[in-house]
Design a protein around this motif. Structure first.
Motif, PDB file in Angstrom:
ATOM      1  N   CYS A   8       6.329  24.575   0.704  1.00 49.90           N
ATOM      2  CA  CYS A   8       7.504  23.949  -0.113  1.00 49.90           C
ATOM      3  C   CYS A   8       8.650  24.768  -0.061  1.00 49.90           C
ATOM      4  CB  CYS A   8       6.820  23.973  -1.722  1.00 49.90           C
ATOM      5  SG  CYS A   8       8.215  23.345  -2.854  1.00 49.90           S
ATOM      6  N   LEU A  15       1.468  24.206   1.840  1.00 54.16           N
ATOM      7  CA  LEU A  15       0.830  22.888   1.946  1.00 54.16           C
ATOM      8  C   LEU A  15       0.323  22.749   3.247  1.00 54.16           C
ATOM      9  CD1 LEU A  15       4.526  21.364   0.759  1.00 54.16           C
ATOM     10  CD2 LEU A  15       2.242  21.440  -0.543  1.00 54.16           C
ATOM     11  N   CYS A  32       6.439  20.471  -2.662  1.00 56.93           N
ATOM     12  CA  CYS A  32       5.243  20.364  -3.366  1.00 56.93           C
ATOM     13  C   CYS A  32       5.500  19.023  -4.203  1.00 56.93           C
ATOM     14  CB  CYS A  32       4.777  21.539  -3.634  1.00 56.93           C
ATOM     15  SG  CYS A  32       5.495  21.952  -5.354  1.00 56.93           S
TER      16      CYS A  32
END
Length: 82
Positions: A8, A15, A32
């Motif tokens: 993110c 992620l 995110c």
């Protein structure tokens, strides 16, 4: 082909390529779900575009077409970007 960035840009949360938590804009800025739906209110702080769920690449294709390892991070996080 999507880069599938690994984090993110606001909070630096990991992620993974198979993550359903990733959100992107049309320029592939990556956030995110918590940052995208929270402080960013669904709008990319970089381009103003809509943040949507990032498609997931099938595991069988990741070996041939791996996700990016380049981390992009806003030095001041989401609060400065929003």
């Amino acid at each position: 082909m999507l880069q599938l960035r690994p984090n993110c840009e606001c909070c630096d949360k990991d992620l993974f390529p198979e993550s359903a938590d990733a959100r992107i804009c049309s320029f592939e800025c990556t956030f995110c779900a918590s940052c995208a739906e929270g402080v960013l209110a669904g709008k990319c702080p970089n381009c103003g575009g809509e943040l949507v769920a990032r498609p997931r690449r099938p595991a069988a294709k990741l070996a041939k077409f791996p996700a990016s390892t380049e981390r992009v991070l806003k030095p001041h996080g989401c609060k400065e970007a929003a």
